[in-house]
Write a protein that holds these residues in place. Structure first.
Motif, PDB file in Angstrom:
ATOM      1  N   ALA A   1      -9.638   5.581   9.928  1.00  0.00           N
ATOM      2  CA  ALA A   1     -10.983   6.164   9.921  1.00  0.00           C
ATOM      3  C   ALA A   1     -11.661   5.933   8.583  1.00  0.00           C
ATOM      4  O   ALA A   1     -12.840   5.600   8.508  1.00  0.00           O
ATOM      5  N   ARG A   2     -10.921   6.076   7.511  1.00  0.00           N
ATOM      6  CA  ARG A   2     -11.495   5.828   6.190  1.00  0.00           C
ATOM      7  C   ARG A   2     -11.876   4.363   6.036  1.00  0.00           C
ATOM      8  O   ARG A   2     -12.915   4.036   5.457  1.00  0.00           O
ATOM      9  N   ALA A   3     -11.009   3.492   6.534  1.00  0.00           N
ATOM     10  CA  ALA A   3     -11.261   2.058   6.388  1.00  0.00           C
ATOM     11  C   ALA A   3     -12.552   1.647   7.077  1.00  0.00           C
ATOM     12  O   ALA A   3     -13.243   0.729   6.628  1.00  0.00           O
ATOM     13  N   GLN A   4     -12.895   2.321   8.172  1.00  0.00           N
ATOM     14  CA  GLN A   4     -14.131   2.005   8.880  1.00  0.00           C
ATOM     15  C   GLN A   4     -15.357   2.404   8.078  1.00  0.00           C
ATOM     16  O   GLN A   4     -16.431   1.828   8.242  1.00  0.00           O
ATOM     17  N   GLN A   5     -15.196   3.379   7.194  1.00  0.00           N
ATOM     18  CA  GLN A   5     -16.334   3.906   6.455  1.00  0.00           C
ATOM     19  C   GLN A   5     -16.424   3.386   5.018  1.00  0.00           C
ATOM     20  O   GLN A   5     -17.498   3.367   4.435  1.00  0.00           O
ATOM     21  N   ASP A   6     -15.283   2.992   4.454  1.00  0.00           N
ATOM     22  CA  ASP A   6     -15.220   2.673   3.027  1.00  0.00           C
ATOM     23  C   ASP A   6     -14.626   1.276   2.846  1.00  0.00           C
ATOM     24  O   ASP A   6     -13.454   1.044   3.114  1.00  0.00           O
ATOM     25  N   ALA A   7     -15.449   0.327   2.368  1.00  0.00           N
ATOM     26  CA  ALA A   7     -14.997  -1.058   2.208  1.00  0.00           C
ATOM     27  C   ALA A   7     -13.888  -1.169   1.168  1.00  0.00           C
ATOM     28  O   ALA A   7     -12.937  -1.939   1.337  1.00  0.00           O
ATOM     29  N   ASN A   8     -13.991  -0.407   0.075  1.00  0.00           N
ATOM     30  CA  ASN A   8     -12.959  -0.454  -0.960  1.00  0.00           C
ATOM     31  C   ASN A   8     -11.632   0.060  -0.428  1.00  0.00           C
ATOM     32  O   ASN A   8     -10.568  -0.517  -0.683  1.00  0.00           O
TER      33      ASN A   8
ATOM     34  N   ARG B   1     -10.754   0.057   2.685  1.00  0.00           N
ATOM     35  CA  ARG B   1     -10.280  -0.916   3.670  1.00  0.00           C
ATOM     36  C   ARG B   1      -9.535  -2.062   2.986  1.00  0.00           C
ATOM     37  O   ARG B   1      -8.487  -2.504   3.459  1.00  0.00           O
ATOM     38  N   ALA B   2     -10.058  -2.531   1.851  1.00  0.00           N
ATOM     39  CA  ALA B   2      -9.398  -3.605   1.107  1.00  0.00           C
ATOM     40  C   ALA B   2      -8.046  -3.142   0.577  1.00  0.00           C
ATOM     41  O   ALA B   2      -7.056  -3.883   0.621  1.00  0.00           O
ATOM     42  N   GLN B   3      -7.982  -1.899   0.086  1.00  0.00           N
ATOM     43  CA  GLN B   3      -6.714  -1.348  -0.399  1.00  0.00           C
ATOM     44  C   GLN B   3      -5.696  -1.251   0.730  1.00  0.00           C
ATOM     45  O   GLN B   3      -4.517  -1.582   0.560  1.00  0.00           O
ATOM     46  N   LEU B   4      -6.166  -0.799   1.885  1.00  0.00           N
ATOM     47  CA  LEU B   4      -5.277  -0.653   3.031  1.00  0.00           C
ATOM     48  C   LEU B   4      -4.744  -2.004   3.489  1.00  0.00           C
ATOM     49  O   LEU B   4      -3.557  -2.149   3.795  1.00  0.00           O
ATOM     50  N   GLU B   5      -5.611  -3.025   3.517  1.00  0.00           N
ATOM     51  CA  GLU B   5      -5.187  -4.365   3.935  1.00  0.00           C
ATOM     52  C   GLU B   5      -4.170  -4.945   2.956  1.00  0.00           C
ATOM     53  O   GLU B   5      -3.177  -5.550   3.371  1.00  0.00           O
ATOM     54  N   ASP B   6      -4.405  -4.761   1.649  1.00  0.00           N
ATOM     55  CA  ASP B   6      -3.447  -5.242   0.644  1.00  0.00           C
ATOM     56  C   ASP B   6      -2.108  -4.539   0.796  1.00  0.00           C
ATOM     57  O   ASP B   6      -1.041  -5.161   0.703  1.00  0.00           O
ATOM     58  N   TYR B   7      -2.169  -3.244   1.021  1.00  0.00           N
ATOM     59  CA  TYR B   7      -0.940  -2.461   1.180  1.00  0.00           C
ATOM     60  C   TYR B   7      -0.152  -2.921   2.405  1.00  0.00           C
ATOM     61  O   TYR B   7       1.067  -3.097   2.344  1.00  0.00           O
ATOM     62  N   GLU B   8      -0.854  -3.126   3.524  1.00  0.00           N
ATOM     63  CA  GLU B   8      -0.179  -3.541   4.754  1.00  0.00           C
ATOM     64  C   GLU B   8       0.425  -4.934   4.603  1.00  0.00           C
ATOM     65  O   GLU B   8       1.528  -5.197   5.098  1.00  0.00           O
ATOM     66  N   ARG B   9      -0.291  -5.850   3.916  1.00  0.00           N
ATOM     67  CA  ARG B   9       0.247  -7.199   3.702  1.00  0.00           C
ATOM     68  C   ARG B   9       1.519  -7.152   2.866  1.00  0.00           C
ATOM     69  O   ARG B   9       2.520  -7.798   3.197  1.00  0.00           O
ATOM     70  N   GLN B  10       1.477  -6.397   1.780  1.00  0.00           N
ATOM     71  CA  GLN B  10       2.656  -6.311   0.926  1.00  0.00           C
ATOM     72  C   GLN B  10       3.808  -5.612   1.640  1.00  0.00           C
ATOM     73  O   GLN B  10       4.973  -5.962   1.451  1.00  0.00           O
ATOM     74  N   LYS B  11       3.480  -4.658   2.484  1.00  0.00           N
ATOM     75  CA  LYS B  11       4.509  -3.951   3.243  1.00  0.00           C
ATOM     76  C   LYS B  11       5.246  -4.903   4.176  1.00  0.00           C
ATOM     77  O   LYS B  11       6.481  -4.864   4.280  1.00  0.00           O
ATOM     78  N   VAL B  12       4.511  -5.801   4.855  1.00  0.00           N
ATOM     79  CA  VAL B  12       5.128  -6.774   5.758  1.00  0.00           C
ATOM     80  C   VAL B  12       6.032  -7.732   4.982  1.00  0.00           C
ATOM     81  O   VAL B  12       7.163  -8.022   5.397  1.00  0.00           O
ATOM     82  N   VAL B  13       5.534  -8.222   3.840  1.00  0.00           N
ATOM     83  CA  VAL B  13       6.319  -9.142   3.013  1.00  0.00           C
ATOM     84  C   VAL B  13       7.606  -8.464   2.549  1.00  0.00           C
ATOM     85  O   VAL B  13       8.697  -9.052   2.592  1.00  0.00           O
ATOM     86  N   ASN B  14       7.502  -7.217   2.112  1.00  0.00           N
ATOM     87  CA  ASN B  14       8.676  -6.498   1.622  1.00  0.00           C
ATOM     88  C   ASN B  14       9.675  -6.211   2.734  1.00  0.00           C
ATOM     89  O   ASN B  14      10.888  -6.235   2.512  1.00  0.00           O
ATOM     90  N   GLU B  15       9.180  -5.924   3.930  1.00  0.00           N
ATOM     91  CA  GLU B  15      10.083  -5.669   5.053  1.00  0.00           C
ATOM     92  C   GLU B  15      10.897  -6.916   5.383  1.00  0.00           C
ATOM     93  O   GLU B  15      12.092  -6.827   5.680  1.00  0.00           O
ATOM     94  N   ARG B  16      10.248  -8.083   5.326  1.00  0.00           N
ATOM     95  CA  ARG B  16      10.971  -9.338   5.572  1.00  0.00           C
ATOM     96  C   ARG B  16      12.010  -9.588   4.483  1.00  0.00           C
ATOM     97  O   ARG B  16      13.137  -9.995   4.762  1.00  0.00           O
ATOM     98  N   ARG B  17      11.601  -9.361   3.232  1.00  0.00           N
ATOM     99  CA  ARG B  17      12.518  -9.560   2.115  1.00  0.00           C
ATOM    100  C   ARG B  17      13.700  -8.602   2.197  1.00  0.00           C
ATOM    101  O   ARG B  17      14.850  -8.980   1.957  1.00  0.00           O
ATOM    102  N   ASN B  18      13.436  -7.361   2.554  1.00  0.00           N
ATOM    103  CA  ASN B  18      14.508  -6.380   2.669  1.00  0.00           C
ATOM    104  C   ASN B  18      15.470  -6.717   3.796  1.00  0.00           C
ATOM    105  O   ASN B  18      16.671  -6.451   3.705  1.00  0.00           O
TER     106      ASN B  18
END
Length: 202
Positions: free
Chosen positions: A7-14, A16-33
């Protein structure tokens, strides 16, 4: 509803960018782990095998495997010659050699996300707006009841307080109220477009 990240991402571009960066790094880390867990499992299997089949050369501390036969051993080669490998070449008695002790089981090392989860980052402050439950200045998402003249909840109190408000309306056989979800401070007269409304169902 959790922390209402989407809901925040729909309203706040900054945000949304933080959330996208976090999700990308989370996927990379899950693969590495997952790779680290597999390596750890392979290491654990190897350590288990050596603890069951190997002993330590009393002269050079090399790990030596016993392939059968008598207890007379020569470090780095067969006792009767051949199959020369690295080792000190000195004789020892297998039955008197110290057993191999496996590496302590501490579990696989895990890669952690460097970015803080969006919900753990500093919350926005709605200046001079107080929550009607905890009476603190509202931080994070602000919840305003549209039907009530002045009823505001903060993100921490929202789930319990809006449920109580909904139950009161239901007990009084009133129509369920609508809450405006306000992720960032706004000016009321021109902030309608930045508000996400949602309904509480019976």
């Amino acid at each position: 509803r959790g922390n209402y990240w989407q809901a925040r991402a729909q309203q706040d571009a900054n945000f949304r960018a933080q959330l996208e960066d976090y999700e990308r790094q989370k996927v990379v880390n899950e693969r590495r782990n997952e790779e680290l867990r597999q390596r750890y499992n392979d290491l654990l299997a190897d350590e288990t095998f050596k603890s069951q089949n190997c002993r330590i050369c009393p002269h050079c501390r090399r790990v030596v495997q016993h392939l059968g036969g008598c207890n007379s051993m020569i470090c780095g080669q067969n006792y009767h010659g051949g199959d020369v490998q690295s080792g000190c070449g000195r004789p020892f008695d297998w039955s008197k050699a110290a057993p191999y002790v496996p590496i302590a089981n501490r579990g696989p090392q895990q890669v952690k996300t460097k970015l803080k989860a969006p919900g753990e980052q500093k919350l926005v402050v709605h200046k001079d707006v107080q929550c009607d439950t905890c009476h603190n200045e509202v931080q994070g998402i602000r919840f305003d009841c549209i039907q009530c003249s002045s009823l505001t909840f903060c993100e921490k109190c929202e789930q319990r307080s809006t449920l109580e408000h909904s139950n009161q309306n239901r007990d009084q056989q009133k129509q369920q109220h609508v809450f405006r979800l306000i992720p960032a401070p706004i000016e009321e007269k021109r902030g309608i477009r930045s508000i996400l409304s949602f309904f509480f169902r019976k």
